[in-house]
Scaffold this motif. Sequence first.
Motif, short mmCIF file in Angstrom:
data_model
loop_
_atom_site.label_atom_id
_atom_site.label_comp_id
_atom_site.label_asym_id
_atom_site.label_seq_id
_atom_site.Cartn_x
_atom_site.Cartn_y
_atom_site.Cartn_z
N PHE A 227 0.84 -0.86 0.18
CA PHE A 227 0.23 -0.30 0.04
C PHE A 227 0.95 1.23 0.28
CE2 PHE A 227 -2.42 -3.67 1.97
CZ PHE A 227 -3.58 -3.31 1.21
N ASP A 228 0.38 2.08 -0.17
CA ASP A 228 0.97 4.10 -0.54
C ASP A 228 1.56 3.92 1.10
OD1 ASP A 228 -1.22 4.41 0.49
OD2 ASP A 228 -1.43 6.14 -0.60
N VAL A 236 -6.51 -4.83 7.87
CA VAL A 236 -6.77 -5.19 7.13
C VAL A 236 -7.89 -6.72 7.02
CG1 VAL A 236 -4.75 -6.94 6.06
CG2 VAL A 236 -3.41 -4.47 7.07
N ASN A 251 5.73 -1.26 4.49
CA ASN A 251 3.64 -1.16 4.55
C ASN A 251 3.64 -2.09 3.00
OD1 ASN A 251 4.37 1.33 4.93
ND2 ASN A 251 4.21 2.83 3.03
N ILE A 267 -9.49 -6.97 -2.73
CA ILE A 267 -8.09 -6.27 -1.92
C ILE A 267 -7.86 -4.91 -2.57
CG2 ILE A 267 -6.04 -5.91 -1.75
CD1 ILE A 267 -5.71 -8.66 -2.03
N PHE A 268 -8.64 -4.74 -4.26
CA PHE A 268 -8.65 -3.20 -4.78
C PHE A 268 -10.47 -2.32 -3.84
CE2 PHE A 268 -7.08 -4.77 -8.26
CZ PHE A 268 -5.85 -4.43 -8.23
N ALA A 271 -9.00 -0.94 -0.01
CA ALA A 271 -7.68 0.13 -0.50
C ALA A 271 -9.00 1.15 -0.73
CB ALA A 271 -7.11 -0.27 -1.90
N GLN A 272 -9.85 1.49 -1.91
CA GLN A 272 -10.66 2.10 -2.03
C GLN A 272 -11.19 2.53 -0.65
OE1 GLN A 272 -13.15 1.76 -5.68
NE2 GLN A 272 -13.64 3.88 -5.70
N GLN A 274 -10.72 2.21 2.31
CA GLN A 274 -9.59 2.87 3.24
C GLN A 274 -8.82 4.36 2.76
OE1 GLN A 274 -10.03 1.70 6.52
NE2 GLN A 274 -11.28 0.01 6.02
N LEU A 276 -6.21 4.11 0.47
CA LEU A 276 -5.72 3.83 -0.15
C LEU A 276 -5.12 3.23 -1.26
CD1 LEU A 276 -5.31 0.75 2.53
CD2 LEU A 276 -3.91 2.98 2.57
N LYS A 277 -3.91 3.82 -1.84
CA LYS A 277 -3.46 3.31 -3.00
C LYS A 277 -2.55 1.75 -3.61
CE LYS A 277 -3.96 7.85 -4.94
NZ LYS A 277 -2.45 9.05 -5.20
N ILE A 278 -2.64 0.96 -4.25
CA ILE A 278 -1.99 -0.31 -4.34
C ILE A 278 -0.78 0.11 -5.10
CG2 ILE A 278 -2.26 -2.36 -5.26
CD1 ILE A 278 -4.60 -2.32 -4.57
#
Length: 298
Positions: A227-228, A236, A251, A267-268, A271-272, A274, A276-278
Amino acid sequence: MSIKVVDVSKNYANQIAVERINFEIGKGEIVGFLGPNGAGKSTLMKMLTGYLTPTSGQIFVNDSLVVPNKKNTQSDVGYLPEHNPLYKDMFVKEYLYFIADLHKMGKNQIQRVMLQTGLESETSKKIKQLSKGYQQRVGLAAALIHNPDVLILDEPTTGLDPNQILEIRALIKEVGKEKTILFSTHIMQEVEAVCDRVIIIDKGSLKVDEKLSALRKGQQQIIQVVFDFKIEQQFVQKIPNLTACNNVFDNEWELTFKTKEDQRPFIFDFAQEQGLKILQMNIKNKTLESLFKEQTAG
């Protein structure tokens, strides 16, 4: 049943080489036999051929008990040991005539195995003039010359280059259409490419006896994701279908799912949600190699 091993143990003085092993191999199966060095593979294979006698337990080949019927076993089994014992000053055809004579087989069998193993163009050469791959073919031809129902192959691709490995692998697969084959190897890809089933032993004990199809069906899916920025484990763990998560570094996470369905969309979505960027994501499915490491570690 081509091979049946019942509570077989083998001791050398105070050392246990094989301990209470049980398995059966049906007609026409190709079974990979895996284990680290010293696990007892060669000992068990030699017992299957009648060369060694078990300390306890029973071994059957084609429903015949091996120990009191060694001659029957030698007729039913073709054996290629790890160190291929060839008379290298003999010509290929001369050597195969010699082996055929030992088995009291006719000359027509020589032509059959030369064709089967691709040796027709090499018959006038001395064995020592052949490449290692072709020397293995000669050993395999010798194991096949009496047309056995069962083949026991101990490290048949040891010392071969990648092209030779592919040739011997294809030959084993072709022969396996008519024979029952048990072969040991340290090359996991070989088992996955050729075998129906795998048996793993370690320190003389049976650890795994599974169809490869069943192993693949029960595979875990392991996904490595970066993650970024750093995120806490409690967040998680909100990812659906997750069975385990490991913060590898900063990360980077290793996420385990016990399913074959691709979990990357989940997982995508996570991330969205939260914010977050993958930065990176890789699937690292559980393999036969990782199963072998699990069963034989330590």
